[in-house]
Design a protein around this motif. Structure first.
Motif, short mmCIF file in Angstrom:
data_model
loop_
_atom_site.label_atom_id
_atom_site.label_comp_id
_atom_site.label_asym_id
_atom_site.label_seq_id
_atom_site.Cartn_x
_atom_site.Cartn_y
_atom_site.Cartn_z
N ALA A 139 34.66 40.57 41.81
CA ALA A 139 35.11 39.91 43.33
C ALA A 139 35.19 38.47 43.51
O ALA A 139 36.41 38.19 43.89
N LEU A 140 34.25 37.87 43.12
CA LEU A 140 34.23 36.48 43.71
C LEU A 140 35.24 35.42 42.57
O LEU A 140 35.89 34.49 43.13
N LEU A 141 35.02 35.98 41.46
CA LEU A 141 36.05 35.24 40.39
C LEU A 141 37.52 35.52 40.81
O LEU A 141 38.39 34.63 40.55
N TYR A 142 37.61 36.83 41.55
CA TYR A 142 38.96 36.99 41.61
C TYR A 142 39.55 36.43 42.83
O TYR A 142 40.58 35.67 43.09
N LEU A 143 38.55 36.32 43.93
CA LEU A 143 38.91 35.85 45.08
C LEU A 143 39.06 34.21 45.07
O LEU A 143 40.09 33.73 45.58
N LEU A 144 38.37 33.60 44.34
CA LEU A 144 38.30 32.26 44.25
C LEU A 144 39.27 31.84 43.32
O LEU A 144 40.29 30.71 43.58
N ALA A 145 39.92 32.58 42.40
CA ALA A 145 41.14 32.42 41.52
C ALA A 145 42.28 32.27 42.46
O ALA A 145 43.32 31.38 42.29
N ALA A 198 34.54 43.98 45.99
CA ALA A 198 33.65 44.70 45.13
C ALA A 198 33.75 46.12 45.02
O ALA A 198 33.75 46.71 44.01
N ASP A 199 34.30 46.80 46.26
CA ASP A 199 34.13 48.14 45.91
C ASP A 199 35.43 48.42 45.30
O ASP A 199 35.32 49.32 44.30
N ASN A 205 25.14 45.97 40.07
CA ASN A 205 26.18 45.66 41.29
C ASN A 205 26.58 44.04 41.24
O ASN A 205 27.65 43.71 41.69
N GLY A 206 25.51 43.30 40.34
CA GLY A 206 25.99 41.98 40.02
C GLY A 206 27.34 41.75 39.23
O GLY A 206 28.05 40.71 39.48
N VAL A 207 27.74 42.89 38.39
CA VAL A 207 29.04 42.70 37.96
C VAL A 207 30.24 42.86 38.89
O VAL A 207 31.01 42.08 38.85
#
Ligand code: CP
Length: 353
Positions: free
Chosen positions: A338-344, A57-58, A331-333
């Motif tokens: 980050a989560l979409l990226y990691l899960l992909a 997320a950073d 910060n939700g964005v």
């Protein structure tokens, strides 16, 4: 141009590196130490993995600071956002996050979909997959519904809130906001109070997993009717090293707190007899300036939203200098990117059509 990763942070679990992926590259081309295809709740996510989400997320925040806040990481992927319940911040921030990663985005609101004609959840999930969905962001009023979706969906399911059960992305953005705002950047040992309608709150439940993993001094507070079952969870959690406290005394909970998170009274899930009246609830449990004065000077005021101002939180407290409620939304964005990226990355290359 490749972005500079943020400084590496030591992590507790030696099995997971302190690696931050470059968000300029397609996720499947990188060694992403994230092992989950789905994000359904945080009970199965390790502290090292939570740290990875924070660091990713950073990196996403750096992307968001650019004049054009867009990277090609999810180009060619379809993110379908399927909501059976109302939402503003979660739905919109997932859409913004997916678009910032160059995904194709489809939005489905259940009331205007074939669900209103009687189509089952399983059939809807199979239908959106047949229409090209790679990732399914889902909110449902029934606890556990995303788990059923994950059983029949070939891609990744992200739980955007199910009944009173879980809201993992909210808990992660809450943790991110606390780390950003608390001196020292850590919640370990900090007194964090979750105040209000804990019984009906998926936010509270996911925050219990996140904040006990983070080593916070976590307190749950509300009328005893809205804390049912949490004493038993606290006892069981203590055995597993995930301690938290449960009390109906607002003064005891808020005194010397570092963070006070007020929760919405969920009238839509409330059975009769749990509260005498909203007026009495506001008088006895509402987060007012007088009650906040018991906390540490400068203690953070949080609320996952949407708020019932004048019920669980006074308007002057919600809009006051200690409030970080708007930061939570912003910060939700980054967290959802980050989560979409990691899960992909965990799901691997896009499946052939
Ligand atoms: N916090 C939260 O889930 O808000 P929305 O219902 O607006 O998405």
């Amino acid at each position: 141009m490749s972005i500079a990763p943020p400084p590496r942070v030591p992590v507790d679990d030696p099995g997971v590196e302190g690696h931050v992926p470059s968000v300029e590259e397609a996720p499947e081309t990188q060694s992403v130490p994230w092992r989950h295809r789905h994000l359904l709740d945080l009970d199965v996510v390790s502290w090292a993995e939570i740290e990875l989400v924070m660091r990713t997320a950073d990196a996403m925040r750096e992307v968001l600071s650019r004049p054009i806040a867009k990277v090609p990481a999810l180009r060619g992927r379809n993110v379908t956002i399927l909501f059976y319940e109302a939402s503003t911040r979660t739905r919109v921030s997932f859409e913004v996050a997916a678009k910032n990663l160059s995904a194709d985005v489809v939005n489905i609101a259940a009331p205007t979909s074939s669900a209103s004609k009687g189509e089952s959840l399983v059939d809807t999930v199979k239908t959106v997959e047949a229409l090209g969905a790679d990732m399914l962001v889902m909110r449902h009023e029934v606890s556990g519904a995303p788990y059923l979706a994950a059983e029949v969906f070939g891609g990744s399911v992200l739980n955007a809130g199910d009944g009173r059960h879980a809201h993992p992305t909210q808990a992660l953005l809450d943790l991110y906001t606390m780390r950003e705002r608390l001196p020292g950047g850590s919640v370990a040992g900090r007194k964090i109070v979750i105040l209000g309608d804990v019984l009906h709150s998926r936010v509270a439940r996911s925050n219990i997993w996140a904040l006990t993993a983070a080593g916070a001094d976590l307190w749950l507070c509300g009328p005893s009717t809205l804390l049912r079952g949490f004493e038993a969870w606290a006892v069981a959690g203590g055995v597993e090293g995930r301690q938290f406290r449960v009390t109906s005394s607002v003064d005891e909970a808020v005194r010397d707190a570092d963070v006070v998170m007020a929760l919405r009274i969920q009238r839509e899930r409330m059975a009769s007899g749990l509260l005498p009246s909203l007026r009495e609830y506001a008088a006895r449990y509402g987060l007012t300036a007088d009650r906040l004065a018991l906390a540490k000077p400068g203690a953070l005021v949080m609320h996952p939203g949407p708020m019932n101002e004048g019920v669980e939180i006074a308007p002057d407290v919600a809009a006051g200098a200690q409030s970080v409620i708007t930061d939570q939304v912003t910060n939700g964005v980054a967290i959802r990117m980050a989560l979409l990226y990691l899960l992909a990355g965990a799901a691997g290359p896009r499946r052939p059509a």
